[in-house]
Design a protein around this motif. Structure first.
Motif, PDB file in Angstrom:
ATOM      1  N   UNK A  99       0.777  -1.215   0.192  1.00  0.00           N
ATOM      2  CA  UNK A  99       0.089   0.053  -0.032  1.00  0.00           C
ATOM      3  C   UNK A  99       0.917   1.091   0.051  1.00  0.00           C
ATOM      4  N   UNK A 100       2.074   1.177   0.828  1.00  0.00           N
ATOM      5  CA  UNK A 100       2.753   2.384   0.609  1.00  0.00           C
ATOM      6  C   UNK A 100       3.642   2.640  -0.543  1.00  0.00           C
ATOM      7  N   UNK A 101       4.076   1.253  -1.029  1.00  0.00           N
ATOM      8  CA  UNK A 101       4.811   1.405  -2.270  1.00  0.00           C
ATOM      9  C   UNK A 101       4.157   1.999  -3.215  1.00  0.00           C
ATOM     10  N   UNK A 102       2.955   1.520  -3.280  1.00  0.00           N
ATOM     11  CA  UNK A 102       1.799   1.897  -4.295  1.00  0.00           C
ATOM     12  C   UNK A 102       1.315   3.303  -4.328  1.00  0.00           C
ATOM     13  N   UNK A 103       1.707   4.174  -3.339  1.00  0.00           N
ATOM     14  CA  UNK A 103       1.103   5.400  -2.988  1.00  0.00           C
ATOM     15  C   UNK A 103      -0.173   5.385  -2.579  1.00  0.00           C
ATOM     16  N   UNK A 104      -0.790   4.431  -1.932  1.00  0.00           N
ATOM     17  CA  UNK A 104      -2.245   4.125  -1.857  1.00  0.00           C
ATOM     18  C   UNK A 104      -2.552   4.844  -0.473  1.00  0.00           C
ATOM     19  N   UNK A 105      -1.434   4.640   0.473  1.00  0.00           N
ATOM     20  CA  UNK A 105      -1.477   5.332   1.761  1.00  0.00           C
ATOM     21  C   UNK A 105      -0.111   5.980   2.164  1.00  0.00           C
ATOM     22  N   UNK A 106       0.089   7.137   3.080  1.00  0.00           N
ATOM     23  CA  UNK A 106       1.314   7.846   3.118  1.00  0.00           C
ATOM     24  C   UNK A 106       2.285   7.099   3.926  1.00  0.00           C
ATOM     25  N   UNK A 107       1.868   6.291   4.695  1.00  0.00           N
ATOM     26  CA  UNK A 107       3.038   5.538   5.625  1.00  0.00           C
ATOM     27  C   UNK A 107       2.378   4.371   6.143  1.00  0.00           C
ATOM     28  N   UNK A 108       3.336   3.421   6.494  1.00  0.00           N
ATOM     29  CA  UNK A 108       2.920   1.941   7.047  1.00  0.00           C
ATOM     30  C   UNK A 108       2.134   2.211   8.282  1.00  0.00           C
ATOM     31  N   UNK A 109       2.255   3.334   9.072  1.00  0.00           N
ATOM     32  CA  UNK A 109       1.175   3.587  10.340  1.00  0.00           C
ATOM     33  C   UNK A 109       0.007   3.899   9.700  1.00  0.00           C
ATOM     34  N   UNK A 110      -0.476   4.496   8.593  1.00  0.00           N
ATOM     35  CA  UNK A 110      -1.340   4.844   7.935  1.00  0.00           C
ATOM     36  C   UNK A 110      -2.201   3.694   7.404  1.00  0.00           C
ATOM     37  N   UNK A 111      -1.523   2.375   6.995  1.00  0.00           N
ATOM     38  CA  UNK A 111      -1.958   1.354   6.218  1.00  0.00           C
ATOM     39  C   UNK A 111      -2.532   0.576   7.367  1.00  0.00           C
ATOM     40  N   UNK A 112      -2.262   0.398   8.670  1.00  0.00           N
ATOM     41  CA  UNK A 112      -2.616  -0.534   9.552  1.00  0.00           C
ATOM     42  C   UNK A 112      -4.328  -0.148   9.975  1.00  0.00           C
ATOM     43  N   UNK A 113      -4.683   0.796  10.348  1.00  0.00           N
ATOM     44  CA  UNK A 113      -5.926   1.166  10.480  1.00  0.00           C
ATOM     45  C   UNK A 113      -6.924   0.916   9.163  1.00  0.00           C
ATOM     46  N   UNK A 114      -6.323   1.198   8.257  1.00  0.00           N
ATOM     47  CA  UNK A 114      -7.075   1.243   6.781  1.00  0.00           C
ATOM     48  C   UNK A 114      -7.502  -0.446   6.576  1.00  0.00           C
ATOM     49  N   UNK A 115      -6.726  -0.970   6.803  1.00  0.00           N
ATOM     50  CA  UNK A 115      -6.614  -2.468   6.526  1.00  0.00           C
ATOM     51  C   UNK A 115      -7.394  -2.877   7.603  1.00  0.00           C
ATOM     52  N   UNK A 116      -7.436  -2.461   8.834  1.00  0.00           N
ATOM     53  CA  UNK A 116      -8.306  -3.145   9.907  1.00  0.00           C
ATOM     54  C   UNK A 116      -9.574  -2.919   9.729  1.00  0.00           C
ATOM     55  N   UNK A 117      -9.953  -1.940   9.156  1.00  0.00           N
ATOM     56  CA  UNK A 117     -11.351  -1.508   9.079  1.00  0.00           C
ATOM     57  C   UNK A 117     -12.041  -1.954   7.773  1.00  0.00           C
ATOM     58  N   UNK A 118     -11.362  -2.830   7.206  1.00  0.00           N
ATOM     59  CA  UNK A 118     -11.825  -3.643   5.981  1.00  0.00           C
ATOM     60  C   UNK A 118     -12.148  -2.819   4.736  1.00  0.00           C
ATOM     61  N   UNK A 119     -11.270  -1.776   4.561  1.00  0.00           N
ATOM     62  CA  UNK A 119     -11.364  -0.710   3.214  1.00  0.00           C
ATOM     63  C   UNK A 119     -10.454  -1.306   2.256  1.00  0.00           C
ATOM     64  N   UNK A 120      -9.822  -2.392   2.255  1.00  0.00           N
ATOM     65  CA  UNK A 120      -8.804  -2.778   1.308  1.00  0.00           C
ATOM     66  C   UNK A 120      -9.524  -4.291   0.862  1.00  0.00           C
ATOM     67  N   UNK A 121      -9.441  -4.292  -0.530  1.00  0.00           N
ATOM     68  CA  UNK A 121      -9.682  -5.672  -1.213  1.00  0.00           C
ATOM     69  C   UNK A 121      -8.447  -6.087  -1.819  1.00  0.00           C
ATOM     70  N   UNK A 122      -8.234  -7.675  -1.628  1.00  0.00           N
ATOM     71  CA  UNK A 122      -7.223  -8.163  -2.615  1.00  0.00           C
ATOM     72  C   UNK A 122      -7.923  -9.292  -3.632  1.00  0.00           C
ATOM     73  N   UNK A 123      -7.925  -8.959  -4.792  1.00  0.00           N
ATOM     74  CA  UNK A 123      -8.345 -10.025  -5.929  1.00  0.00           C
ATOM     75  C   UNK A 123     -10.008  -9.821  -5.502  1.00  0.00           C
ATOM     76  N   UNK A 124     -10.697  -8.621  -5.073  1.00  0.00           N
ATOM     77  CA  UNK A 124     -11.997  -8.815  -5.064  1.00  0.00           C
ATOM     78  C   UNK A 124     -12.571  -9.271  -3.539  1.00  0.00           C
ATOM     79  N   UNK A 125     -11.555  -9.682  -2.639  1.00  0.00           N
ATOM     80  CA  UNK A 125     -11.855  -9.957  -1.289  1.00  0.00           C
ATOM     81  C   UNK A 125     -11.689  -9.111  -0.101  1.00  0.00           C
ATOM     82  N   UNK A 126     -12.321  -8.810   0.800  1.00  0.00           N
ATOM     83  CA  UNK A 126     -11.823  -7.825   1.744  1.00  0.00           C
ATOM     84  C   UNK A 126     -10.618  -8.593   2.571  1.00  0.00           C
ATOM     85  N   UNK A 127      -9.671  -7.859   2.932  1.00  0.00           N
ATOM     86  CA  UNK A 127      -8.458  -8.435   3.486  1.00  0.00           C
ATOM     87  C   UNK A 127      -8.144  -7.545   4.595  1.00  0.00           C
ATOM     88  N   UNK A 128      -7.956  -8.216   5.940  1.00  0.00           N
ATOM     89  CA  UNK A 128      -7.904  -7.443   7.215  1.00  0.00           C
ATOM     90  C   UNK A 128      -6.596  -7.719   7.814  1.00  0.00           C
TER      91      UNK A 128
END
Length: 82
Positions: free
Chosen positions: A20-49
């Motif tokens: 997520x950070x490498x792709x510039x979808x989030x600003x930092x690794x710290x920002x990635x954690x709550x976004x992922x935990x909230x279920x806002x990210x999908x991988x291959x069409x499935x929610x990933x937490x």
């Protein structure tokens, strides 16, 4: 969903939080954690937490309106002469 853009990686796999950070979808690794935990990210069409989910080439990650695909660095051509 938008057409995914390719994000080349060096190794055979990468963790979701790092990608997520490498792709510039989030600003930092710290920002990635709550976004992922909230279920806002999908991988291959499935929610990933799981932030540590291993992604491999060809996997498509979606966050909001943006989509990024894990690509092979060796086959990536950015069109630049160097």
């Amino acid at each position: 969903m938008a057409e995914p853009f390719d994000v080349p990686i060096r190794d055979d796999s990468i963790r979701l939080g790092q990608f997520l950070k490498l792709a510039n979808l989030v600003e930092s690794g710290a920002e990635a954690k709550p976004v992922i935990a909230a279920g806002a990210v999908t991988v291959n069409g499935e929610v990933e937490t799981r932030r540590g989910r291993q992604l491999v080439k060809g996997d498509v990650v979606v966050l909001g309106p943006q989509a990024a695909r894990v690509a092979d660095e060796a086959s990536y051509d950015d069109g630049l002469p160097w």
